[in-house]
Design an enzyme around this catalytic site. Structure first.
Site, PDB file in Angstrom:
ATOM      1  CG  ASP A   6       1.173  -8.174  -0.868  1.00  0.00           C
ATOM      2  OD1 ASP A   6       1.016  -9.799  -0.443  1.00  0.00           O
ATOM      3  OD2 ASP A   6       2.057  -8.213  -1.163  1.00  0.00           O
ATOM      4  CD  GLU A  11       6.882 -11.355  -0.767  1.00  0.00           C
ATOM      5  OE1 GLU A  11       6.437 -10.793   0.554  1.00  0.00           O
ATOM      6  OE2 GLU A  11       7.514 -12.009   0.083  1.00  0.00           O
ATOM      7  CD  GLU A  12       4.270 -10.273   3.172  1.00  0.00           C
ATOM      8  OE1 GLU A  12       4.782 -10.655   3.948  1.00  0.00           O
ATOM      9  OE2 GLU A  12       5.336  -8.835   3.607  1.00  0.00           O
TER      10      GLU A  12
END
Lengths: 455, 455
Positions: A88, A152-153
């Site tokens: 992502d 992750e973001e």
């Protein structure tokens, strides 16, 4: 190494084309309108792992976006490397500041410009190509497992659950991550630590509705002003954070460690010129590298209140909001710092307003011991590939899941990243140098060779 | 008065229906997408003036939105009243906070809810209906001229040019405006002064691009923090503005004037309850009425920087912006204050950032002498209509054109408004009480009667 370089030379265009295809997916995890794109990116990643030779490739469902898993077990007695990455990307806004569209990878001066070019697609895809290379040249000396997530973001909220529910499957001797940067290709470096993260949103409310600033201005507290005063009070004149207890658990570097850190090349004039500023500014008594790598910080990531559109509107706003994050160093704890901030911020609020503090995802700071087998293997690999030993650095950014892996899988992480500070992560015109991309694909198999040999 | 009340009774539904039609036009001057609607509102206003009996009705073109003019000259030896109003309205956002749509007038508990219900459509339209009433009952004792503009909410930029170019046409003995409020219908009041306005936008720039707050946090100044510190410094702990020279030209009220001002009913518990706050807050040493009517203030109307969307984004922003306005009192000058602010704000900026200050429209403070014929006429009219003498008040808001009229036409203004503080001007769920609407239509002809008699 010759075998490695030859293979890359023969397949370099395809390796680049595949990365471009990966970059074209607008896999923005923070914005639900990109949901279908994020899912397609997971599928693409899985397909590429299969093509590279991975077994048991699976797009594993979670409560959020899936985690892509794949493995190659050559010999259960050999060490196992677990490769982590994320497919992502950060939101691309503000769009108008991009020279070329964020999801149309474009090459300029040997650099690939696209959102995710460096963070993290360019970097994790090096590992997929390095794996393919080792498979095709029959030089894979370890077992390898891939775990590429899609959140992750936005805080990797479902990663912990996945890790805890798959301990057997994920069993490994080291985690390998490329999501950080080097000083330069002439002065390669290796992260020995990362800062932790505490992220909160604050909301200051004054009157129960927006007011006419003529009728009420002067009679009631303005939440935008109050929030400004509260934020202003969080740093003293030496840029030292004023939250009581904030620094209690901070471990100061030994002099030898400071010297090692400050031995890295640093040209302040170039630093300032690159950023377009006249002066740097940070905590008194610390160098720039110490400030970003070894000292905790507090930053306002966003602030908004009142009327922010075109023209003038004379409103006394009802609310003022801010997003505030703190970077932490060993041995500060993310939850403890979040708690300290929440208590302090609530306490300093004057009686004319109400304050609400909402914590977001956090992460612990980490340090990788330089005498470990894994660190040594990476250090040797970089020395071989670059011709010079890497400088040990302390990263300013946070990768919260590194602490998660240590806690849940009992493994340390090696942070061997090939990005550059100029890659403009989280900014418009993010890029990744083509040279760095291929250099990483060249260096990674050397890590495996050394890790197998030293284990 | 009986004639007046009878006429209103007979025509009350139509008077309300016409106002509702006027309110349905989304005449938002600040936003170009409403351009066609604004122009239609001008045409509707002109049509209603004609129907009420005005001559020489004209939709006068300007470089911006038109000014609607109309008149009835009964006798050139009689005094002339110039009625000013505005048919444009504030933007309705934030839309999600409206209970019913802002441009679909809805009645709840005897109140008309709509953007512009009070500011200014409900109020100026009372004058059109009062004019119709006087024409139909043959009781118009003065000449009357109407000047209804369409850019008050965006600074009336073309009004000055129109006034200067139409001095003969606009010649009058007094300007009459209903765009202010009364304390209550039980305690009517009359404005004796208005605050002036200075409005600016500030932009603080640090690094030349948004940065990753991990990589750079601690090493460079964060514009959001710097702007917060600069804003925080503008008021001291007594809520006194710290700009040097700011208070130099302020005229303090005489004790008798303060007593008159503070004689108006004020229930602090109710004031706080209405606003949902625990404490009021303002300049030390002054009462609430003094703070809003006689003291200058500085308010942040808007502030924004960094990432303000959903979720977390760890950015160290390149820029931080704010909209700041100051309310002025006699004898502060708007241009002078704008200059003082600009110089001060630029001076207090630290060397790590660059500051840009952009002034918007301003306006001078005004005071109406209570011994003037016009004020006396209004005072008498209100006493007759309400059965009690109005309390003299000092308005917190600004109507910059009042100073313009004095300078260019040589006439004073009477501010005889029928709004209430609870009308939520510039906020969601703006309203105007139906009782107040009819009360205004009843009181205005009495003003004309008295003004003609006393002149």
């Amino acid at each position: 190494m010759q075998v490695i370089r030859q293979y890359i030379e023969e397949h370099k265009q395809r390796m680049l084309d595949e990365l471009f295809d990966l970059l074209r997916f607008p896999s923005v995890s923070a914005d639900p309108k990109y949901k279908a794109d994020v899912l397609k990116t997971a599928d693409y990643t899985a397909a590429k792992l299969r093509e590279a030779g991975a077994d048991n490739v699976e797009v594993c469902q979670t409560a959020g976006y899936p985690i892509v898993y794949g493995e190659k077990i050559i010999d259960s007695t050999k060490p196992t490397v677990l490769v982590y990455g994320h497919y992502d990307v950060q939101p691309p806004d503000p769009l108008e500041l991009w020279e070329t569209p964020p999801f149309e990878p474009t090459v300029r001066d040997g650099k690939i410009y696209a959102r995710g070019a460096c963070d993290d697609k360019g970097q994790f895809y090096m590992h997929v190509k390095a794996f393919e290379l080792m498979m095709q040249t029959n030089t894979l000396p370890c077992n390898i497992k891939f775990m590429i997530e899609g959140e992750e973001e936005v805080g990797s909220n479902n990663l912990g659950i996945f890790v805890k529910g798959n301990r057997e499957r994920l069993k490994a001797d080291v985690v390998l991550i490329s999501d950080t940067s080097m000083l330069s290709m002439e002065t390669p470096s290796l992260e020995t630590g990362l800062r932790g993260l505490s992220y909160l949103e604050v909301e200051v409310t004054g009157p129960n509705r927006d007011l006419h600033s003529g009728v009420y201005g002067g009679a009631v507290a303005n939440p935008a002003t109050i929030l400004s005063k509260m934020i202003a009070s969080l740093h003293d004149e030496n840029n030292h954070i004023t939250i009581p207890g904030f620094y209690d658990d901070v471990v100061e570097l030994k002099d030898s460690e400071k010297d090692a850190l400050n031995s890295a090349p640093y040209n302040e004039d170039e630093y300032k010129k690159d950023l377009g500023i006249d002066e740097v500014w940070g905590e008194k008594g610390y160098s720039t590298f110490e400030r970003t790598g070894t000292r905790p910080t507090l930053e306002v990531n966003g602030i908004w209140s009142g009327y922010i559109g075109e023209g003038a509107k004379t409103v006394l706003p009802s609310k003022a909001n801010a997003k505030i994050s703190m970077r932490l160093v060993p041995n500060q704890g993310s939850d403890k710092i979040t708690q300290l901030f929440t208590e302090h911020f609530s306490r300093i609020a004057p009686p004319y307003v109400k304050v609400k503090v909402t914590p977001h995802h956090g992460g612990e700071p980490v340090v990788t011991p330089t005498d470990s087998v894994a660190y040594q293997a990476a250090q040797k690999a970089i020395t071989e590939a670059f011709g010079v030993e890497p400088v040990p650095t302390r990263g300013g950014g946070s990768i919260p899941i590194v602490a998660l892996f240590e806690a849940e899988l009992g493994v340390k992480t090696v942070l061997m990243g090939f990005g550059l500070d100029s890659d403009a992560l989280h900014s418009p015109n993010e890029k990744y140098d083509i040279f760095n991309y291929y250099k990483g694909i060249e260096t990674i198999p050397l890590f495996y060779k050394n890790f197998a040999a030293l284990s």
